[in-house]
Design a protein around this motif. Sequence first.
Motif, PDB file in Angstrom:
ATOM      1  N   ARG A   7     -10.896  20.494 -14.042  1.00 57.16           N
ATOM      2  CA  ARG A   7      -9.610  20.912 -13.473  1.00 57.16           C
ATOM      3  C   ARG A   7      -8.495  21.001 -14.519  1.00 57.16           C
TER       4      ARG A   7
ATOM      5  N   ALA B 292      -4.264  20.474 -14.337  1.00 51.15           N
ATOM      6  CA  ALA B 292      -3.921  20.022 -12.988  1.00 51.15           C
ATOM      7  C   ALA B 292      -4.112  18.517 -12.848  1.00 51.15           C
ATOM      8  N   ASP B 293      -5.166  17.975 -13.471  1.00 50.04           N
ATOM      9  CA  ASP B 293      -5.377  16.529 -13.447  1.00 50.04           C
ATOM     10  C   ASP B 293      -4.624  15.843 -14.584  1.00 50.04           C
TER      11      ASP B 293
ATOM     12  N   LEU C 291      -4.322  24.729 -12.569  1.00 46.33           N
ATOM     13  CA  LEU C 291      -5.716  24.472 -12.233  1.00 46.33           C
ATOM     14  C   LEU C 291      -6.649  25.152 -13.233  1.00 46.33           C
TER      15      LEU C 291
ATOM     16  N   THR D 273     -12.748  28.571 -11.382  1.00 41.97           N
ATOM     17  CA  THR D 273     -11.785  27.699 -10.715  1.00 41.97           C
ATOM     18  C   THR D 273     -10.379  28.171 -11.047  1.00 41.97           C
ATOM     19  N   GLY D 274      -9.511  28.217 -10.060  1.00 39.55           N
ATOM     20  CA  GLY D 274      -8.166  28.703 -10.317  1.00 39.55           C
ATOM     21  C   GLY D 274      -8.157  30.203 -10.531  1.00 39.55           C
TER      22      GLY D 274
END
Length: 427
Positions: free
Chosen positions: A294, A297-298, A336, A377-378
């Motif tokens: 991620r 975002a993390d 993300l 992702t994203g």
Amino acid sequence: MARAIAAVAAVAVTAVAAQAANRANLRDPWSAQEVATLASMRLKEAGPRPADPSNAYEQRAEAAALGRALFTDKRLSRNGEVACASCHAADKQFQDGRQFGEGLGQGKRRTMPVMGAAHAPFLFWDGRKDSLWSQALGPFEDAAEHGGNRVRLARLVQAHYGDSYQAVFGPMPALGKLPDDASPAGTDAERAAWATMTQGSREAVNRVFANMGKAIAAFERKVSYGESRFDRYAEATAAGDARGQEVLSPREVRGLRLFLGKGQCATCHNGPLLTDHAFHNTGVPPIARAVPDRGRADGVRKLLQDEFNCLGPYSDARPEQCGELQFLATDDPGQLAAFRTPGLRNVAERAPYMHAGQFSTLEQVVQHYATSPKAVTGHSELAQPGERHADRQAIRLSAADIQDLAAFLRTLTGPVVQAGPVREPSY
């Protein structure tokens, strides 16, 4: 007085005119805007490394000497076989050349080099640290890296570096009677032991731990890039030096034009370190599609929760000096699977590439951007062919373009400059 000022102005105008005339006769003509862009990319434009207000000791020679010793000390790991220098090796561009960092175990991302890190507002691929000293602390307690714990590390500093520590930070806090192994970030047993300690003991250990990072940061600030062939070319072009432009071949210059133009590389890789220090999702394929990384975002959430950030109790900064930290967004969908833009200096010496070593050659990296795949992702920032995109156009590169661009990237290699040698300490 007026005549003297006029004479000086006339000389200046003449010099500018002569330089413009020289540029008109260059082997490789560039527009005035392009010349300004090339000049802004010269290494010397980076200037001195900005002072870190959260580390009051970073410019002290004694701190750098202590930091250099800590950087190479394998005793600061659970098995006595891993040092910072194990992954940030001086003979390997202060990284390790592996797809994943490797200490006690294997990590999930590439090791980033030390050079240029002092200029970055956020560290690691996901930006979960906001200073060199805080960044240095994470690996000490990471199970896949040093695998250490805070109390044992503080005791090791007390036992082996007491005098050096005191010369920089003053008397070491009284650690008193403590468990052998304890940390808020360790194993279940280490966390339980940490919970039994008094608040004063925890703060004393944390202070020593933080100062370990501050000393290492003082050393790492002394490791930097040296000028490359590209820098000499940019200098010659700005000065109107036709002969100086010969430092790059015509193919390499074609690659440079692609870098600035239709390759759109300079959109993110700009400035003297060839990075915007930002985070981007460019559709780089994850290693594990079922469990994608991620990224930012993390990372931004970890940063805000970190007791060793700029606003934390172990920072030397005033709150108003931590502006970057105070205005971070935690709900930006663009974060993300976004990763930090790596600087491109010496990039040819640092394969494999991307945050998890997904590509083994520069040509593969350039091909990725020319292909512009959708993100797993994203959402990728890259424009897809035929897509209407607010900020970008689709990157269209021929096979020859890809080779030329990769050739230019190899001109960015220069020496790694150290203020002092990196040696194993004598115990």
